[in-house]
Design an enzyme around this catalytic site. Structure first.
Site, PDB file in Angstrom:
ATOM      1  N   HIS A  73       0.936  -0.965   0.010  1.00  0.00           N
ATOM      2  CA  HIS A  73      -0.097   0.024  -0.074  1.00  0.00           C
ATOM      3  C   HIS A  73       0.836   1.215  -0.069  1.00  0.00           C
ATOM      4  O   HIS A  73       1.629   1.444   0.953  1.00  0.00           O
ATOM      5  CB  HIS A  73      -0.774   0.141   1.223  1.00  0.00           C
ATOM      6  CG  HIS A  73      -2.095  -0.713   1.324  1.00  0.00           C
ATOM      7  ND1 HIS A  73      -3.169  -0.752   1.986  1.00  0.00           N
ATOM      8  CD2 HIS A  73      -2.294  -1.574   0.127  1.00  0.00           C
ATOM      9  CE1 HIS A  73      -3.841  -1.731   1.591  1.00  0.00           C
ATOM     10  NE2 HIS A  73      -3.602  -2.449   0.516  1.00  0.00           N
ATOM     11  N   TYR A 201      -9.139   5.302   7.644  1.00  0.00           N
ATOM     12  CA  TYR A 201      -9.352   5.612   9.075  1.00  0.00           C
ATOM     13  C   TYR A 201     -10.403   6.613   9.136  1.00  0.00           C
ATOM     14  O   TYR A 201     -10.069   7.697   8.848  1.00  0.00           O
ATOM     15  CB  TYR A 201      -8.013   6.054   9.874  1.00  0.00           C
ATOM     16  CG  TYR A 201      -7.126   4.962   9.990  1.00  0.00           C
ATOM     17  CD1 TYR A 201      -6.751   4.108  10.952  1.00  0.00           C
ATOM     18  CD2 TYR A 201      -5.986   4.613   8.976  1.00  0.00           C
ATOM     19  CE1 TYR A 201      -5.847   3.386  11.320  1.00  0.00           C
ATOM     20  CE2 TYR A 201      -5.023   3.496   9.115  1.00  0.00           C
ATOM     21  CZ  TYR A 201      -4.847   3.008  10.248  1.00  0.00           C
ATOM     22  OH  TYR A 201      -3.939   2.232  10.324  1.00  0.00           O
ATOM     23  N   PRO A 293      -4.342  -0.230  18.943  1.00  0.00           N
ATOM     24  CA  PRO A 293      -4.092  -0.525  17.460  1.00  0.00           C
ATOM     25  C   PRO A 293      -4.209   0.489  16.480  1.00  0.00           C
ATOM     26  O   PRO A 293      -3.811   0.158  15.219  1.00  0.00           O
ATOM     27  CB  PRO A 293      -5.239  -1.631  17.108  1.00  0.00           C
ATOM     28  CG  PRO A 293      -6.217  -1.431  18.266  1.00  0.00           C
ATOM     29  CD  PRO A 293      -5.671  -0.767  19.172  1.00  0.00           C
ATOM     30  N   LYS A 297       0.876  -0.629  15.076  1.00  0.00           N
ATOM     31  CA  LYS A 297       2.139  -0.428  15.640  1.00  0.00           C
ATOM     32  C   LYS A 297       2.792  -1.593  16.497  1.00  0.00           C
ATOM     33  O   LYS A 297       4.019  -2.122  16.454  1.00  0.00           O
ATOM     34  CB  LYS A 297       2.416   0.730  16.362  1.00  0.00           C
ATOM     35  CG  LYS A 297       2.770   1.914  15.525  1.00  0.00           C
ATOM     36  CD  LYS A 297       3.969   2.071  14.846  1.00  0.00           C
ATOM     37  CE  LYS A 297       3.662   3.023  13.608  1.00  0.00           C
ATOM     38  NZ  LYS A 297       3.545   2.296  12.253  1.00  0.00           N
ATOM     39  N   TYR A 384       4.018   6.567  10.433  1.00  0.00           N
ATOM     40  CA  TYR A 384       2.946   5.613  10.211  1.00  0.00           C
ATOM     41  C   TYR A 384       3.851   4.210   9.253  1.00  0.00           C
ATOM     42  O   TYR A 384       3.468   3.372   9.912  1.00  0.00           O
ATOM     43  CB  TYR A 384       1.885   5.960   9.230  1.00  0.00           C
ATOM     44  CG  TYR A 384       0.829   5.209   8.919  1.00  0.00           C
ATOM     45  CD1 TYR A 384      -0.064   4.576   9.912  1.00  0.00           C
ATOM     46  CD2 TYR A 384       0.583   4.586   7.706  1.00  0.00           C
ATOM     47  CE1 TYR A 384      -1.100   3.924   9.646  1.00  0.00           C
ATOM     48  CE2 TYR A 384      -0.318   3.466   7.448  1.00  0.00           C
ATOM     49  CZ  TYR A 384      -1.365   3.259   8.392  1.00  0.00           C
ATOM     50  OH  TYR A 384      -2.122   2.345   8.078  1.00  0.00           O
TER      51      TYR A 384
HETATM   52  P1  RFL Z   1       1.739 -12.614  21.586  1.00  0.00           P
HETATM   53  O1  RFL Z   1       1.209 -12.484  20.083  1.00  0.00           O
HETATM   54  O2  RFL Z   1       0.569 -12.039  22.647  1.00  0.00           O
HETATM   55  O3  RFL Z   1       2.386 -13.890  21.826  1.00  0.00           O
HETATM   56  C1  RFL Z   1       2.621 -14.191  23.124  1.00  0.00           C
HETATM   57  C2  RFL Z   1       2.626 -15.828  23.155  1.00  0.00           C
HETATM   58  O4  RFL Z   1       2.913 -16.084  24.754  1.00  0.00           O
HETATM   59  C3  RFL Z   1       2.261 -17.270  24.995  1.00  0.00           C
HETATM   60  N1  RFL Z   1       2.124 -17.294  26.626  1.00  0.00           N
HETATM   61  C4  RFL Z   1       2.922 -18.225  27.216  1.00  0.00           C
HETATM   62  N2  RFL Z   1       3.566 -19.288  26.945  1.00  0.00           N
HETATM   63  C5  RFL Z   1       4.235 -20.003  27.912  1.00  0.00           C
HETATM   64  N3  RFL Z   1       3.977 -19.724  29.124  1.00  0.00           N
HETATM   65  C6  RFL Z   1       3.221 -18.631  29.514  1.00  0.00           C
HETATM   66  N4  RFL Z   1       2.767 -18.518  30.776  1.00  0.00           N
HETATM   67  C7  RFL Z   1       2.635 -17.743  28.496  1.00  0.00           C
HETATM   68  N5  RFL Z   1       1.786 -16.930  28.632  1.00  0.00           N
HETATM   69  C8  RFL Z   1       1.582 -16.475  27.409  1.00  0.00           C
HETATM   70  C9  RFL Z   1       0.797 -16.842  24.383  1.00  0.00           C
HETATM   71  O5  RFL Z   1       0.183 -18.033  24.258  1.00  0.00           O
HETATM   72  C10 RFL Z   1       1.298 -16.426  22.949  1.00  0.00           C
HETATM   73  O6  RFL Z   1       1.331 -17.310  21.858  1.00  0.00           O
HETATM   74  O7  RFL Z   1       2.759 -11.404  21.712  1.00  0.00           O
HETATM   75  P2  RFL Z   1       4.067 -11.221  20.930  1.00  0.00           P
HETATM   76  O8  RFL Z   1       4.688 -12.336  20.115  1.00  0.00           O
HETATM   77  O9  RFL Z   1       4.775 -10.157  21.439  1.00  0.00           O
HETATM   78  O10 RFL Z   1       3.386 -10.499  19.657  1.00  0.00           O
HETATM   79  C11 RFL Z   1       2.943  -9.352  19.735  1.00  0.00           C
HETATM   80  C12 RFL Z   1       1.554  -9.138  18.841  1.00  0.00           C
HETATM   81  O11 RFL Z   1       0.871 -10.225  18.707  1.00  0.00           O
HETATM   82  C13 RFL Z   1       0.772  -7.875  19.007  1.00  0.00           C
HETATM   83  O12 RFL Z   1       1.480  -6.664  19.334  1.00  0.00           O
HETATM   84  C14 RFL Z   1      -0.278  -7.608  18.231  1.00  0.00           C
HETATM   85  O13 RFL Z   1      -0.868  -8.704  17.846  1.00  0.00           O
HETATM   86  C15 RFL Z   1      -1.046  -6.504  18.758  1.00  0.00           C
HETATM   87  N6  RFL Z   1      -2.442  -6.424  18.075  1.00  0.00           N
HETATM   88  C16 RFL Z   1      -2.442  -5.713  16.877  1.00  0.00           C
HETATM   89  N7  RFL Z   1      -1.332  -5.091  16.429  1.00  0.00           N
HETATM   90  C17 RFL Z   1      -1.538  -4.282  15.266  1.00  0.00           C
HETATM   91  O14 RFL Z   1      -0.398  -4.130  14.955  1.00  0.00           O
HETATM   92  N8  RFL Z   1      -2.468  -4.426  14.647  1.00  0.00           N
HETATM   93  C18 RFL Z   1      -3.931  -4.984  15.178  1.00  0.00           C
HETATM   94  O15 RFL Z   1      -4.874  -5.189  14.498  1.00  0.00           O
HETATM   95  C19 RFL Z   1      -3.696  -5.774  16.442  1.00  0.00           C
HETATM   96  N9  RFL Z   1      -4.739  -6.121  16.731  1.00  0.00           N
HETATM   97  C20 RFL Z   1      -3.620  -7.011  18.795  1.00  0.00           C
HETATM   98  C21 RFL Z   1      -4.452  -7.163  17.986  1.00  0.00           C
HETATM   99  C22 RFL Z   1      -3.461  -7.688  19.925  1.00  0.00           C
HETATM  100  C23 RFL Z   1      -4.538  -8.473  20.399  1.00  0.00           C
HETATM  101  N10 RFL Z   1      -4.459  -8.894  21.949  1.00  0.00           N
HETATM  102  C24 RFL Z   1      -3.133  -9.216  22.427  1.00  0.00           C
HETATM  103  C25 RFL Z   1      -5.367  -8.949  22.748  1.00  0.00           C
HETATM  104  C26 RFL Z   1      -5.890  -7.558  18.489  1.00  0.00           C
HETATM  105  C27 RFL Z   1      -5.970  -8.230  19.779  1.00  0.00           C
HETATM  106  C28 RFL Z   1      -7.173  -8.929  20.131  1.00  0.00           C
HETATM  107  C1  PHB Z   2      -6.126  -4.578  10.685  1.00  0.00           C
HETATM  108  O1  PHB Z   2      -5.845  -4.893   9.554  1.00  0.00           O
HETATM  109  O2  PHB Z   2      -6.263  -5.351  11.631  1.00  0.00           O
HETATM  110  C2  PHB Z   2      -5.315  -3.324  11.320  1.00  0.00           C
HETATM  111  C3  PHB Z   2      -4.870  -2.383  10.489  1.00  0.00           C
HETATM  112  C4  PHB Z   2      -4.465  -0.997  10.719  1.00  0.00           C
HETATM  113  C5  PHB Z   2      -4.690  -0.811  12.111  1.00  0.00           C
HETATM  114  C6  PHB Z   2      -5.157  -1.673  12.853  1.00  0.00           C
HETATM  115  C7  PHB Z   2      -5.412  -3.137  12.388  1.00  0.00           C
HETATM  116  O3  PHB Z   2      -4.219   0.415  12.289  1.00  0.00           O
END
Ligand code: RFL
Ligand code: PHB
Length: 391
Positions: A73, A201, A293, A297, A384
């Protein structure tokens, strides 16, 4: 007792990426994850990768599918006061963003690690960290009722916000900074073509909305919702009506709807733990920090931490130096705080916090300025697409 050089707790993007990069440099690691592989690989989360995250995935040889299937994009759209405005990211900041789901990235890394014979323990129970500040840290866990212990040089706490690693640091040795926002995001994934070929957005009097995607056939949409809202109160028809109501009329008219594949509500929070190191335990990704989110980032910051940490570990195992490891927390946090500021600011300017019409007028003035001023547009675009790494 088993030995490994680096014990990695958590098989999310941080843990998998770190294991892969270390493996490519001949450093031995073991991942201990509490969930099953299928569960980890199906969690719908982030979808937007910065250039430096893509580069890191290329560096560890898992970029092929990302380049074949990811959508590049060059721009992003901001909608407010009934109009859509496009910011050209490539022109303003020199780089695009790439749409590629966290689920796919996790699968690619998992497969590459499995092919390389990496040690990954899934469904580990009662995972615990021992003596992280001593010379020989250990990680214990139970697998199918049998106790195991890993002795290691370092522990990488890649276990997310609710993990055990940050909780193992004594309260006096860590400072926590937090802001909880008074709303959440209701997200829907649907097998329908996205309303636009770039992300939109939207700031709207009814609340924020985001039109994103996973592919040309699969859309990911979000609407701001009350914190205590429940998914059951949002049948698909209500969601589509609300999303449509928050778009300018041209986009609203083009929106294609269909049955949802996934629907969930996520609370919004900013959180930073300092420092990101305690003895031989390093906190990485969501274990150390959370951003709302808005701006996408979270996953990119996790990849940036991994990049700083793996370089430190490589330096250490090559020649014994600890300079980069000693700088890990400060270098990672410098980027973390800048992304925390940007995500907080973007959240503040896009969401409805109250019925305060003065605050709404200020948001509109700020967004107009952002679009009209080349300096402000550029500052937005730079943040961004992701800030450069300091040398
Ligand atoms: P993760 O992905 O949370 O992975 C952590 C892993 O550790 C495991 N774990 C354990 N394992 C062993 N022993 C324990 N006691 C443990 N406790 C936990 C978990 O099962 C898991 O597999 O962290 P990591 O690797 O640092 O990655 C970070 C990203 O996943 C996170 O920053 C993003 O997904 C945040 N996030 C989003 N980021 C974006 O940039 N765009 C988004 O749209 C977006 N949507 C989200 C999100 C995070 C969410 N969370 C955490 C609730 C949506 C959600 C619902
Ligand atoms: C997504 O595609 O899940 C998404 C994209 C941009 C954002 C947050 C989530 O800022």
């Amino acid at each position: 007792m088993t030995r490994t050089q680096v014990a990695i707790i958590g098989a999310g993007p941080s843990g998998l990426l770190l294991a892969r990069l270390l493996g490519r440099h001949g450093i031995d690691s073991t991942i201990v994850e509490q969930r099953s592989r299928a569960y980890v690989e199906s969690r719908i989360r982030a979808g937007l990768l910065e250039r430096s995250t893509v580069e890191l995935l290329d560096e560890c040889g898992v970029g092929a599918r990302l380049h074949a299937e990811g959508l590049v994009h060059d721009g992003v759209r901001l909608a407010f006061a009934g109009q859509v405005h496009r910011l050209d990211l490539r022109e303003l900041a020199g780089h695009p963003m790439t749409v590629y789901g966290q689920t796919e990235l996790t699968k690619d890394l998992g497969e590459a690690l499995a092919r390389a014979g990496a040690r990954l323990v899934y469904e580990a129970e009662r995972v615990a960290v021992h003596e992280p500040d001593g010379p020989r840290p250990r990680v214990s866990y139970e697998l199918a009722g049998v106790e195991h212990e890993l002795e290691c040089d370092f522990i990488a706490g890649c276990d997310g916000f609710h993990g055990v690693c940050r909780a193992s640091v004594p309260a006096a040795a860590i400072k926590l900074y937090e802001r909880v926002y008074p709303f959440g995001w209701l997200g829907v994934l649907a097998e329908v073509p996205p309303v636009d070929d770039e992300l939109i957005y939207a700031n709207h009097a009814r609340g924020f909305a985001l039109c994103s995607m996973r592919s040309r056939e699969r859309s990911r949409y979000y609407v701001q919702c009350p914190l205590d809202d429940r998914v059951e109160s949002w049948p698909d028809a209500r969601f589509w009506d609300e999303l449509r109501a928050r778009q300018p009329s041209h986009e609203a008219g083009r929106l294609i709807t269909g049955p949802s594949i996934e629907k969930s509500i996520a609370p919004l929070r900013s959180f930073v733990a300092e420092p990101m190191r305690f003895g031989r335990l390093f906190l990485v990704g969501d274990a150390a920090h959370i951003v709302p989110p808005t701006g996408a980032k979270g996953l990119n910051l996790a990849a940036a931490d991994v990049r700083v940490l793996y370089q430190g570990l490589v330096e250490h195992y090559r020649g014994g130096a600890t300079r980069l490891l000693d700088e890990y927390s400060a270098r990672a946090l410098s980027r973390v705080w800048k992304a925390t500021r940007f995500s907080w600011w973007f959240t503040s300017v896009m969401h409805r916090f109250s019925d305060d019409s003065f605050a709404y007028k200020l948001q509109l003035a700020e967004l107009e300025y952002l679009i009209d001023s080349p300096a402000a547009s550029r500052a937005f675009a730079e943040n961004y697409v992701g800030l450069d790494f300091p040398a």
